[in-house]
Design a protein around this motif. Sequence first.
Motif, PDB file in Angstrom:
ATOM      1  N   LEU A   1     -11.654 -55.122 -25.822  1.00  0.00           N
ATOM      2  CA  LEU A   1     -10.278 -55.239 -25.367  1.00  0.00           C
ATOM      3  C   LEU A   1     -10.123 -56.432 -24.438  1.00  0.00           C
ATOM      4  O   LEU A   1     -11.051 -56.800 -23.710  1.00  0.00           O
ATOM      5  CB  LEU A   1      -9.855 -53.971 -24.612  1.00  0.00           C
ATOM      6  CG  LEU A   1      -9.863 -52.656 -25.385  1.00  0.00           C
ATOM      7  CD1 LEU A   1      -9.624 -51.482 -24.433  1.00  0.00           C
ATOM      8  CD2 LEU A   1      -8.794 -52.674 -26.481  1.00  0.00           C
ATOM      9  N   GLN A   2      -8.958 -57.016 -24.451  1.00  0.00           N
ATOM     10  CA  GLN A   2      -8.627 -58.031 -23.459  1.00  0.00           C
ATOM     11  C   GLN A   2      -8.308 -57.321 -22.153  1.00  0.00           C
ATOM     12  O   GLN A   2      -7.423 -56.472 -22.106  1.00  0.00           O
ATOM     13  CB  GLN A   2      -7.411 -58.849 -23.921  1.00  0.00           C
ATOM     14  CG  GLN A   2      -6.995 -59.943 -22.957  1.00  0.00           C
ATOM     15  CD  GLN A   2      -8.027 -61.049 -22.856  1.00  0.00           C
ATOM     16  OE1 GLN A   2      -8.760 -61.321 -23.807  1.00  0.00           O
ATOM     17  NE2 GLN A   2      -8.086 -61.699 -21.700  1.00  0.00           N
ATOM     18  N   PRO A   3      -9.040 -57.603 -21.062  1.00  0.00           N
ATOM     19  CA  PRO A   3      -8.803 -56.879 -19.811  1.00  0.00           C
ATOM     20  C   PRO A   3      -7.365 -57.003 -19.331  1.00  0.00           C
ATOM     21  O   PRO A   3      -6.752 -58.076 -19.414  1.00  0.00           O
ATOM     22  CB  PRO A   3      -9.773 -57.540 -18.833  1.00  0.00           C
ATOM     23  CG  PRO A   3     -10.865 -58.092 -19.690  1.00  0.00           C
ATOM     24  CD  PRO A   3     -10.182 -58.538 -20.950  1.00  0.00           C
ATOM     25  N   GLU A   4      -6.845 -55.894 -18.842  1.00  0.00           N
ATOM     26  CA  GLU A   4      -5.516 -55.848 -18.249  1.00  0.00           C
ATOM     27  C   GLU A   4      -5.609 -55.177 -16.886  1.00  0.00           C
ATOM     28  O   GLU A   4      -6.506 -54.357 -16.648  1.00  0.00           O
ATOM     29  CB  GLU A   4      -4.548 -55.063 -19.148  1.00  0.00           C
ATOM     30  CG  GLU A   4      -4.247 -55.754 -20.467  1.00  0.00           C
ATOM     31  CD  GLU A   4      -3.197 -55.007 -21.269  1.00  0.00           C
ATOM     32  OE1 GLU A   4      -2.744 -53.934 -20.789  1.00  0.00           O
ATOM     33  OE2 GLU A   4      -2.832 -55.484 -22.366  1.00  0.00           O
ATOM     34  N   PRO A   5      -4.698 -55.502 -15.970  1.00  0.00           N
ATOM     35  CA  PRO A   5      -4.747 -54.879 -14.633  1.00  0.00           C
ATOM     36  C   PRO A   5      -4.615 -53.366 -14.716  1.00  0.00           C
ATOM     37  O   PRO A   5      -3.830 -52.838 -15.508  1.00  0.00           O
ATOM     38  CB  PRO A   5      -3.548 -55.503 -13.913  1.00  0.00           C
ATOM     39  CG  PRO A   5      -3.283 -56.781 -14.634  1.00  0.00           C
ATOM     40  CD  PRO A   5      -3.639 -56.521 -16.065  1.00  0.00           C
ATOM     41  N   ILE A   6      -5.384 -52.657 -13.921  1.00  0.00           N
ATOM     42  CA  ILE A   6      -5.314 -51.204 -13.876  1.00  0.00           C
ATOM     43  C   ILE A   6      -4.299 -50.764 -12.821  1.00  0.00           C
ATOM     44  O   ILE A   6      -3.906 -51.527 -11.946  1.00  0.00           O
ATOM     45  CB  ILE A   6      -6.692 -50.588 -13.534  1.00  0.00           C
ATOM     46  CG1 ILE A   6      -7.175 -51.066 -12.153  1.00  0.00           C
ATOM     47  CG2 ILE A   6      -7.702 -50.899 -14.612  1.00  0.00           C
ATOM     48  CD1 ILE A   6      -8.455 -50.415 -11.684  1.00  0.00           C
ATOM     49  N   ARG A   7      -3.845 -49.521 -12.924  1.00  0.00           N
ATOM     50  CA  ARG A   7      -3.042 -48.909 -11.870  1.00  0.00           C
ATOM     51  C   ARG A   7      -4.007 -48.244 -10.901  1.00  0.00           C
ATOM     52  O   ARG A   7      -4.708 -47.296 -11.254  1.00  0.00           O
ATOM     53  CB  ARG A   7      -2.087 -47.877 -12.466  1.00  0.00           C
ATOM     54  CG  ARG A   7      -1.423 -46.941 -11.443  1.00  0.00           C
ATOM     55  CD  ARG A   7      -0.489 -47.668 -10.497  1.00  0.00           C
ATOM     56  NE  ARG A   7       0.720 -48.115 -11.136  1.00  0.00           N
ATOM     57  CZ  ARG A   7       1.833 -47.375 -11.223  1.00  0.00           C
ATOM     58  NH1 ARG A   7       1.870 -46.156 -10.724  1.00  0.00           N
ATOM     59  NH2 ARG A   7       2.896 -47.862 -11.806  1.00  0.00           N
ATOM     60  N   LEU A   8      -4.041 -48.739  -9.672  1.00  0.00           N
ATOM     61  CA  LEU A   8      -5.033 -48.283  -8.703  1.00  0.00           C
ATOM     62  C   LEU A   8      -4.361 -47.665  -7.486  1.00  0.00           C
ATOM     63  O   LEU A   8      -3.652 -48.338  -6.738  1.00  0.00           O
ATOM     64  CB  LEU A   8      -5.927 -49.455  -8.273  1.00  0.00           C
ATOM     65  CG  LEU A   8      -7.010 -49.163  -7.233  1.00  0.00           C
ATOM     66  CD1 LEU A   8      -7.900 -48.008  -7.674  1.00  0.00           C
ATOM     67  CD2 LEU A   8      -7.842 -50.407  -6.961  1.00  0.00           C
ATOM     68  N   HIS A   9      -4.594 -46.374  -7.314  1.00  0.00           N
ATOM     69  CA  HIS A   9      -4.138 -45.645  -6.138  1.00  0.00           C
ATOM     70  C   HIS A   9      -5.326 -45.501  -5.186  1.00  0.00           C
ATOM     71  O   HIS A   9      -6.442 -45.223  -5.626  1.00  0.00           O
ATOM     72  CB  HIS A   9      -3.621 -44.265  -6.547  1.00  0.00           C
ATOM     73  CG  HIS A   9      -3.437 -43.318  -5.409  1.00  0.00           C
ATOM     74  ND1 HIS A   9      -4.172 -42.160  -5.270  1.00  0.00           N
ATOM     75  CD2 HIS A   9      -2.601 -43.364  -4.349  1.00  0.00           C
ATOM     76  CE1 HIS A   9      -3.789 -41.522  -4.179  1.00  0.00           C
ATOM     77  NE2 HIS A   9      -2.848 -42.226  -3.596  1.00  0.00           N
ATOM     78  N   VAL A  10      -5.098 -45.712  -3.900  1.00  0.00           N
ATOM     79  CA  VAL A  10      -6.152 -45.553  -2.897  1.00  0.00           C
ATOM     80  C   VAL A  10      -5.652 -44.600  -1.814  1.00  0.00           C
ATOM     81  O   VAL A  10      -4.535 -44.742  -1.325  1.00  0.00           O
ATOM     82  CB  VAL A  10      -6.552 -46.903  -2.268  1.00  0.00           C
ATOM     83  CG1 VAL A  10      -7.656 -46.693  -1.236  1.00  0.00           C
ATOM     84  CG2 VAL A  10      -7.025 -47.879  -3.343  1.00  0.00           C
TER      85      VAL A  10
END
Length: 532
Positions: free
Chosen positions: A286-295
Motif C-alpha cells: 500500500l502507499q502509506p497514508e496518514p493515520i488517525r492518532l489519538h493520544v
Amino acid sequence: MNDLTLASEFPPATREGWEAAVARVLKGADFEKRLVSRTADGLRIEPIYAKAEARHTGRPRPAAPWRVAARVDHPDPAEANALALLDVEGGADSLTVVTSGAATARGFGLRLSEVTALDAALAGIMLDMVALRLEAGPDAAQAASLVADLASRRGHDLADLDLDLGVDPIGTAARLGRWRLPWDEAASLLTRQLAELTGRGFRGKLVAVDSRPYHEAGATEAQELAAALSTGVAYLRAFEAGGQELAQARAGLSFTLVADADQFLTVAKVRALRRLWAQVETACGLQPEPIRLHVETAWRMTTRRDPWVNLLRGTMACFSAGIGGADIVTVLPFTAALGLPDGFARRLARNTQLVLLEESNLWRVADPVAGSGAFESLTDELAREAWARFGEIEREGGIVASLSAGQVQGRIAEARRRRDRAVATRREPITGTSEFPELREAPVAVLMPPPDAPVPHEDGAMTALPSRRLAEGYERLRDRSDALQGREGRRPRIVLAQLGPVAAHTARSTFARNAFEAVGIEALPVLAAPGG
C-alpha cells in the motif's frame, strides 16, 4: 556590510572540545554512569547530540489544531449531558463516550442499553460539529450500532460524521484475560459489521488499535509500539480474509497511544508509530497514508496523593503528544485516580490543551522537533527496537497467538517488575508521593468515590493484563497511616535528629524525611544545639 553574530567571536564548538571540558569537570568519574542514562528498553540517552537531518514521520502538515477531547463517562445520562455541554461550550471539539463496560471507565461510565440513553447523554450536541469516539470494551459492537442508530434518528448521513467507533476485541481480551468469542468468529463479525456500516454510508473508523492495556500493565515504549503494530496487522489480516480490500480495511483503523511525563520518550514514541505503520503499509503493498492518532495522558502516572501534581504531569504529557503529532488528545482530569472528576477538574484538563493550542500556538508547526539530534536519534532507535519486538510477536504467530500463550504478558510483567523496583527504591521518583510528600494535604472534590476494584476473572484462558498505577504501593502504606491516625489520633512517628550546622545536614535530613513520610511515617525534626 555583513552582520557578525555573537558566535563568530568564539572558536567553533566541536565534540572533542566538549568532551575535554567534561573530562575536567568529572575529574576521573565514569562518563557512562554520570552522564548517560538508559530507557526501560535499554536505549541510550546521550548528554549531547549533533544536529540531525529531519526524518519524514508520515504526518502531513496540519491544517488545524489537534482536537481537544473530553470524556462522557458519568453513569447518569442527564448528568453526563450537562458535563458534556460544558466541555463543548468550553472549547472541546471531540467527545469520547465511555460506557460502563469499558475498562477505561474505571468503574463509572455511561450505561448504554438502548439508543435513548445515548440520545439523552448527547442532547444538544450537534453530531456533525464534533468528533465522536466510543470506548465500550466488550460491548463495543452493540454500542457502535447504537451510535449509527442515533445518527439516523437525528437525520444525519453517516458519511458526514467524524466517528471512531472503537471496536477492539484484541485489546479487550488482553485486559479481561479471555476471548468473548473465538478469534476467528470475532474477526468474521468485524468484517460483517464494517460491510454493514459501509453500506449505510459510514466512512469513519470502526476498529481501534489501542495500546493503553499494555502501557497500564507496565509495558516499555518499544513493547507498547510492538503490540500496537501487531494488533493493527491482525485486524488487516482479518479484514482481508473476510473479503475486504486492504486499502478499505486500512482506512477503518484508528490508533491510540499513551503520553506520560517523559517528554523525550513520548515525542519519540508518537513520531515512531507513524513511521512504523508506514513501513507496515509499504510491506502490504500500500502507499502509506496518514493515520488517525489519538493520544491520552497516562493513567499509570496519576496519583491519589498530592493530586495537584497530576496537573503538571498532564501538561507535560499533553505538550509532548501535541508536538509529537497527535490528531486528538485526551488529558485525564487531575482527580481521575480519586473518583469521578467534577466540572472543575474537567475544566482544568480541557484548558491545559487550550492554553497550549491558543496561547503557545504549538499546532502551527508540523513537526517542531524535526532536525533535533536528540529527538531524531531517539525516534530512530525506538523505531528499530519496536520493529524488532514486533517481529518477535509475529514469529510467535501474531498478537492473538502470543497473548493466548501468555508470551506478551510475560515480557511486560518483567518490565513491570523492573520499574516497580525502581519506584520502590525511589530511583524513579514520584513527586508528591515518594518525593516531597505532604502528610497534611487537603482533600479534593470528586463527584463519586472510586468503586471497589473488580475481582479478576480467572478461567485459565489466558493471563489478563493488569491496570496499575506506579504510586499504588506508596498509597496503600499512606492509607494505613491515615487509618491509624483516625483510630489513635496520630500517625507513626520518628524523631529526625539534625546534628551540626544546617548546611551539613539539610540534604540528608530532606532525603530521610522524604523516605519516611512517603510511606506515612511522620518525621519530627529536632535541631541539636551547637556543640551538643
